[in-house]
Design an enzyme around this catalytic site. Structure first.
Site, PDB file in Angstrom:
ATOM      1  N   ASN A 466       0.804  -1.222   0.000  1.00 28.07           N
ATOM      2  CA  ASN A 466       0.000   0.000   0.000  1.00 28.07           C
ATOM      3  C   ASN A 466       0.837   1.272   0.000  1.00 28.07           C
ATOM      4  OD1 ASN A 466      -2.311  -1.625   0.194  1.00 28.07           O
ATOM      5  ND2 ASN A 466      -2.081  -1.691   2.423  1.00 28.07           N
ATOM      6  N   ARG A 467       2.041   1.165  -0.524  1.00 29.21           N
ATOM      7  CA  ARG A 467       2.928   2.333  -0.596  1.00 29.21           C
ATOM      8  C   ARG A 467       3.305   2.894   0.772  1.00 29.21           C
ATOM      9  NH1 ARG A 467       5.509   2.727  -5.147  1.00 29.21           N
ATOM     10  NH2 ARG A 467       4.557   0.959  -6.161  1.00 29.21           N
ATOM     11  N   LEU A 468       3.026   2.132   1.834  1.00 38.11           N
ATOM     12  CA  LEU A 468       3.392   2.615   3.169  1.00 38.11           C
ATOM     13  C   LEU A 468       4.814   2.143   3.473  1.00 38.11           C
ATOM     14  CD1 LEU A 468       0.124   2.185   5.274  1.00 38.11           C
ATOM     15  CD2 LEU A 468       1.102   4.247   4.267  1.00 38.11           C
TER      16      LEU A 468
END
Ligand code: AMP
Ligand code: MN
Ligand code: MN
Ligand code: MN
Length: 488
Positions: A466-468
């Site tokens: 999630n691009r985290l």
């Protein structure tokens, strides 16, 4: 032939694990999933028998859940390696709820004047005591003529001793199986009394919760059911599973390897597809879980952490792990970047070059530089900024002498970064240099040597779902290294 739904006497089947394997051999099954309620005990006990009989045994489980008033069963497959601790704990809670239900059930039967105790049922129930065990006793004591009759009169939803089990919500069960790494399938969809419209909305909801498959073929599914569920699976991008739901003598009229009252064979390709999906999910999971960068787990010294990541990149057999982008800035402020090779790490990051190269000239005018490593297979980057200093002549010479002779000659032969008419000029120069150093050690050229980049900041970047992404940046200060997390 395959069968992806069966029970042993560790839950509510009548066959021991060994007897079930023997029955599978007689039925000519190649693959069999044991899907006992809430336990892997039957599967685990069957492993050696399956191995010697040449049966491909699949570790499965059937978990009860609740969706409104309805009791929904979810099958989970391939929890082969020990499931995570939280999953085992959760299964134990499931068994405790079952026990409470059984206590109430026994009390109701006693209230109805029947001579039956919880202890008797639990004696039959081994790992998991279910209603079927109560049914067996009811038949044995002539309170019912068959197991089916016992369910109709006492134990089933319209029976006089029915007790609702306090099961978790269906979406919760689907989500947990997914999180534990199982491939999940909604069992015997035809048994829930839903209209085709309700079935579709239900499947849509479970798919969104992470469901992988629909049990298309089942003993209780007709040809029309099978066709409808096949279409539903295709429509919602789900896989198909099939199982007889074999319970031995506790459920007569069931044929291993078949559904539709023994008339429809379960296709073997369905298992192949389930396995492919499991493999794909596993690979994805590995890629995402290999990386986690927590402040509490990293070294205080970024050079130690760098060494650790470098070793891991080497272990992952990434090619040219030591290649890094080197950015320099001219005296007028223009950046330039190229790949170079890391030749050592101590108090700084070492690389060698021709001092008359563009990078050499820029570094001499402006010693500020940046490095970036990209180990894409591990979804990792390391970004470094700092100041460079030239390494001593002795150190450069030592390194130069360790290089292959061809590289040493090349350093002498090439007029660094000057424009040349064509390649033959270089090759001719190389041959000349080679000639002049015949049988001699090649000395370190004056214009050639190393730089050591002394780090000011080192950022470790780990790709996350999630691009985290995780970003930990170390900054050098008078008191030592200061660590902080940066938002991705
Ligand atoms: P339990 O998990 O103890 O509530 O028991 C549920 C199991 O009982 C199901 O998985 C079936 O194997 C069996 N069962 C449920 N309803 C019936 C029925 N009407 N006749 C026979 N067996 C049933
Ligand atoms: Mn059962
Ligand atoms: Mn079931
Ligand atoms: Mn079952």
């Amino acid at each position: 032939m395959i069968d992806l739904h069966s029970h042993t006497n560790e839950s509510d089947g009548s066959f021991s694990p060994q007897e079930l394997i023997e029955a599978a051999v007689r039925a000519d099954l190649r693959s069999l999933a044991i899907t006992d309620h809430d336990t892997f005990a039957g599967y685990d006990a069957a492993v050696p028998f399956a191995r010697s009989a040449g049966i491909d045994l699949i570790r499965g489980i059937e978990v009860s859940s609740r969706d409104g008033k309805k009791s929904i069963h979810i099958l989970g497959y391939f929890l082969n390696t020990a499931p995570p601790n939280w999953f085992t704990t959760w299964l134990r809670e499931q068994l405790r709820r079952r026990k409470n239900r059984n206590i109430e059930l026994a009390a109701k039967l006693t209230e109805l004047g029947l001579n039956i105790t919880l202890e008797e049922a639990e004696l039959l129930g081994r790992t998991v005591t279910g209603r079927v065990h109560f049914a067996q006793i009811l038949v044995q004591k002539n309170y019912a003529s068959s197991i089916q009759d016992a369910f109709n009169r006492y134990l089933g939803e319209s029976g006089s001793a029915f007790v609702e089990m306090d099961d978790p919500a269906t979406e919760d069960v689907v989500g947990r199986l997914h999180k534990a790494g199982a491939i999940s399938s909604v069992a015997h969809l035809g048994r829930y009394g839903l209209t085709p419209d309700q079935e579709e909305r239900f499947v849509e909801r479970l798919q969104a919760a992470g469901l992988n498959a629909i049990e298309v073929v089942h003993t209780d599914h007709s040809s029309e059911d099978i066709a409808r569920y096949s279409a539903l699976a295709v429509k919602y991008g789900l896989l198909a599973t099939g199982g007889s739901d074999f319970h031995g003598r506790n459920k007569p009229g069931v044929r291993l390897g078949h559904g539709n009252a023994g008339k429809t064979v379960i296709p073997s390709e369905w298992l192949t597809r389930l396995r492919h999906t499991k493999l794909a999910l596993e690979t994805l999971r590995e890629n995402y879980t290999q990386g986690e960068l927590l402040e509490s787990e990293v070294s205080q010294d970024p050079l130690m952490l760098f060494q650790q990541w470098f070793d891991e990149a080497e272990q992952a057999e990434i090619r040219e792990v030591n290649s890094m982008a080197l950015a320099t800035v001219s005296s007028t402020g223009s950046p330039s970047v190229r790949m170079v090779l890391l030749k050592g790490v101590d108090t700084g990051f070492l690389f060698y070059t021709n001092y008359t190269s563009q990078k050499g000239q820029e570094l001499d005018q402006n010693p500020q530089a940046a490095l970036c490593f990209h180990w894409k297979e591990l979804e990792r980057q390391v970004r470094i900024t700092g100041t460079v200093i030239r390494v001593s002549r002795e150190e450069s010479s030592e390194y130069f002498q360790s290089r292959p002779r061809g590289s040493q000659l090349g350093a002498w032969a090439s007029p660094q970064s000057q424009s040349v008419p064509d390649r033959t000029v270089l090759e001719k120069k190389f041959a000349e240099v080679e000639q002049s150093y015949t049988d001699q050690e090649i000395p370190l050229p004056d214009h050639w040597g190393g730089y050591r980049l002394l780090p000011q900041t080192i950022e470790f970047w780990q790709g996350r779902p999630n691009r985290l992404h995780d970003r930990l940046q170390y900054q050098h200060s008078e008191k030592g290294w200061v660590l902080r997390r940066l938002a991705p």
